[in-house]
Design a protein around this motif. Structure first.
Motif, PDB file in Angstrom:
ATOM      1  N   CYS A  90       0.807  -1.100   0.132  1.00 25.03           N
ATOM      2  CA  CYS A  90       0.018  -0.102  -0.024  1.00 25.03           C
ATOM      3  C   CYS A  90       1.059   1.190   0.058  1.00 25.03           C
ATOM      4  CB  CYS A  90      -1.000  -0.071   1.135  1.00 25.03           C
ATOM      5  SG  CYS A  90      -2.181  -1.467   1.222  1.00 25.03           S
ATOM      6  N   TYR A 102      -1.199  -0.944   9.983  1.00 19.84           N
ATOM      7  CA  TYR A 102      -2.377  -0.735   9.280  1.00 19.84           C
ATOM      8  C   TYR A 102      -2.836   0.842   9.104  1.00 19.84           C
ATOM      9  CZ  TYR A 102      -4.624  -5.610   9.356  1.00 19.84           C
ATOM     10  OH  TYR A 102      -5.034  -6.778   9.186  1.00 19.84           O
ATOM     11  N   ASP A 103      -2.354   1.524  10.403  1.00 19.88           N
ATOM     12  CA  ASP A 103      -2.773   3.019  10.238  1.00 19.88           C
ATOM     13  C   ASP A 103      -2.139   3.569   9.018  1.00 19.88           C
ATOM     14  OD1 ASP A 103      -4.435   2.721  12.124  1.00 19.88           O
ATOM     15  OD2 ASP A 103      -3.273   3.717  13.726  1.00 19.88           O
ATOM     16  N   LYS A 113      -3.377   2.522   5.565  1.00 18.23           N
ATOM     17  CA  LYS A 113      -4.711   3.124   5.462  1.00 18.23           C
ATOM     18  C   LYS A 113      -4.588   4.735   5.214  1.00 18.23           C
ATOM     19  CE  LYS A 113      -9.477   2.556   6.910  1.00 18.23           C
ATOM     20  NZ  LYS A 113     -10.268   1.976   7.851  1.00 18.23           N
ATOM     21  N   ARG A 114      -3.657   5.438   5.610  1.00 19.62           N
ATOM     22  CA  ARG A 114      -3.175   6.550   5.342  1.00 19.62           C
ATOM     23  C   ARG A 114      -2.800   6.797   3.922  1.00 19.62           C
ATOM     24  NH1 ARG A 114      -1.377   7.442  10.652  1.00 19.62           N
ATOM     25  NH2 ARG A 114       0.615   7.150   9.939  1.00 19.62           N
ATOM     26  N   CYS A 140      -5.777   6.311   1.912  1.00 18.19           N
ATOM     27  CA  CYS A 140      -6.777   7.449   1.643  1.00 18.19           C
ATOM     28  C   CYS A 140      -5.926   8.755   0.709  1.00 18.19           C
ATOM     29  CB  CYS A 140      -6.891   8.223   3.071  1.00 18.19           C
ATOM     30  SG  CYS A 140      -7.776   7.237   4.188  1.00 18.19           S
ATOM     31  N   PRO A 178     -11.286   7.369   5.343  1.00 18.59           N
ATOM     32  CA  PRO A 178     -11.071   6.133   5.962  1.00 18.59           C
ATOM     33  C   PRO A 178     -12.104   5.243   5.924  1.00 18.59           C
ATOM     34  CG  PRO A 178     -10.183   7.808   7.203  1.00 18.59           C
ATOM     35  CD  PRO A 178     -10.916   8.492   6.333  1.00 18.59           C
ATOM     36  N   ILE A 227     -12.653   2.729   3.223  1.00 20.01           N
ATOM     37  CA  ILE A 227     -11.325   1.905   2.743  1.00 20.01           C
ATOM     38  C   ILE A 227     -11.244   0.494   3.610  1.00 20.01           C
ATOM     39  CG2 ILE A 227      -8.848   1.678   2.766  1.00 20.01           C
ATOM     40  CD1 ILE A 227      -8.822   4.378   1.916  1.00 20.01           C
ATOM     41  N   LEU A 239      -9.261  -2.601   5.084  1.00 19.98           N
ATOM     42  CA  LEU A 239      -7.904  -3.345   4.984  1.00 19.98           C
ATOM     43  C   LEU A 239      -7.524  -4.317   6.010  1.00 19.98           C
ATOM     44  CD1 LEU A 239      -5.051  -2.974   3.809  1.00 19.98           C
ATOM     45  CD2 LEU A 239      -4.495  -1.355   5.657  1.00 19.98           C
TER      46      LEU A 239
END
Ligand code: MG
Length: 408
Positions: A269, A357-358, A361-362, A365, A372, A375, A377
């Protein structure tokens, strides 16, 4: 380029020839203005809204209306090619306009002389959100009275001012209307009224009919049946046209695998994650973004990542994979598509992905513009089964949904 007027039709021939005579209704669409006040390099009636020329929407409503047998577009003689292209497939007769709107309407009426319809509707090309219902009610009102004009009752308080802009009086708004088009008339009445009004500048055909002493009834128009005049009107029309266009939600799926090899990190990602091994691949081997790219391409029916970015092309060696996603998002945007959500599942035994994960995910985004909450994940192992279980590689699966114009 005005066409030769056709001989009087006997009505409803096999080729859909225009019908005239008792009960027949023709429409004159006034498209002769050359004003570019609305911006752009073509007159507003040829500008595109919701991907379609304004004129096409407008003539389409009349051409498809069961009560209308003939559609005449009055255009500027210099715009013949533009007008034909803009009008699209609808059966439309083109007539050259005159020096004023009034003259242009009269030219359209004269074209209909041989056809001799019982009724005629006059409508501004720059009012593309006229509906079949507005047209039908206007025509019904003209059948009951001598003539009718679509309009909306005045909702705002109306003030009159002096030259300094100071209010001199407030006009009671009850029974005040803002007149729109279409306006409907008995054809011979309107011809006679125009001939009587020649040389006088009147702002609409209802005024021409009023001046000739005909009773003009108001019939319901709508706020959306506004006239495109300024640039902001064109932007509003584009918004409305897009909102009215049928859309579909489509789903795309992507799957990708990369093998572990020598190295000290992997990229997932778009996030660099320290690991005792790396991932093998032509690019940065970001299986998550490759799966996402394929999901987007799949939703668009646009093949797969290998077709867009061949392995054989050295320019993608070691490339950061966000460019593949951006490319697919660009194709979606070009198709007037909107990404609704994405859901990613990464399958691997190690490294443990939850601590990342954070960041992942950022990154997603930022890349997609999604919030968020849109999405998903997730990571899973395969309980030490298969190639992922043996730690030989990792896999990623992506699902996306896209909102697209229903143009297929
Ligand atoms: Mg790949």
């Amino acid at each position: 380029m005005t066409e030769e007027p056709k001989p009087a039709a006997t009505g409803g021939g096999p080729g859909g020839e225009p019908g005239g005579g008792v009960g027949a209704c023709a429409a004159v669409i006034v498209a002769a203005g050359r004003g570019v006040r609305a911006g752009g390099d073509v007159p507003k009636q040829y500008a595109r809204i919701g991907g379609e020329p304004v004129l096409r929407r407008t003539v389409g409503v009349f051409a498809a209306h069961p009560a209308v047998s003939t559609v005449v577009a009055v255009i500027h003689p210099d715009d013949a090619a533009l007008a034909r292209q803009a009008a699209g497939p609808a059966r439309v007769h083109f007539v050259d306009g005159g020096a004023s709107r009034q003259e242009s309407v009269y030219n359209g009426l004269k074209f209909l002389d041989n056809l001799d319809p019982e009724f005629v509707l006059v409508h501004d090309a720059a009012r593309p959100f006229v509906t079949a219902d507005i047209v039908g009610k206007c025509l019904d009102a003209a059948r009951r009275h001598a003539a009718a004009a679509a309009g909306v009752p005045m909702a705002d308080t109306v003030k009159r001012t002096d030259e300094a802009g100071v209010v001199t009086d407030t006009i009671a708004r009850d029974r005040l209307w803002r007149a729109q088009t279409p306006q409907a008339f008995r054809y011979r009445d309107l011809m006679a009224a125009h001939e009587a009004a020649a040389g006088r500048a009147l702002t609409d055909d209802a005024a021409v009919a009023e001046a000739a002493g005909f009773a003009v009834a108001m019939s319901p128009g709508s706020e959306d049946n506004f006239k495109i005049t300024a640039a902001e009107d064109l932007a509003r029309a584009d918004r409305i046209a897009r909102a009215l266009a049928p859309r579909v939600t489509v789903v795309g799926h992507g799957f990708d695998v990369h093998a572990f090899g020598p190295g000290d990190h992997i990229v997932l990602c778009g996030v660099r994650i320290g690991h005792s091994r790396g991932l093998e691949g032509h690019s940065d081997a970001d299986a998550a973004l490759h799966a996402l790219t394929d999901a987007l391409l799949g939703a668009l029916g646009e093949g797969d990542i290998g077709q867009h970015f061949p392995d054989s092309d050295p320019q993608w060696r070691g490339a950061a994979s966000d460019r593949f996603v951006r490319h697919a998002l660009g194709l979606a945007a070009a198709a007037d598509g909107r990404l609704i959500n994405l859901d990613l599942t990464i399958v691997c035994e190690r490294p443990k992905l939850q601590p990342h994960y954070d960041a992942m995910k950022r990154s997603l985004c930022a890349l997609t513009g999604l919030p968020p909450a849109r999405i998903g994940l997730k990571a899973t192992t395969t309980e030490k089964l298969g190639f992922t279980g043996r730690g030989e590689g990792l896999a990623a699966q992506a699902v996306v949904s896209l909102d697209l114009p229903d143009t297929v």
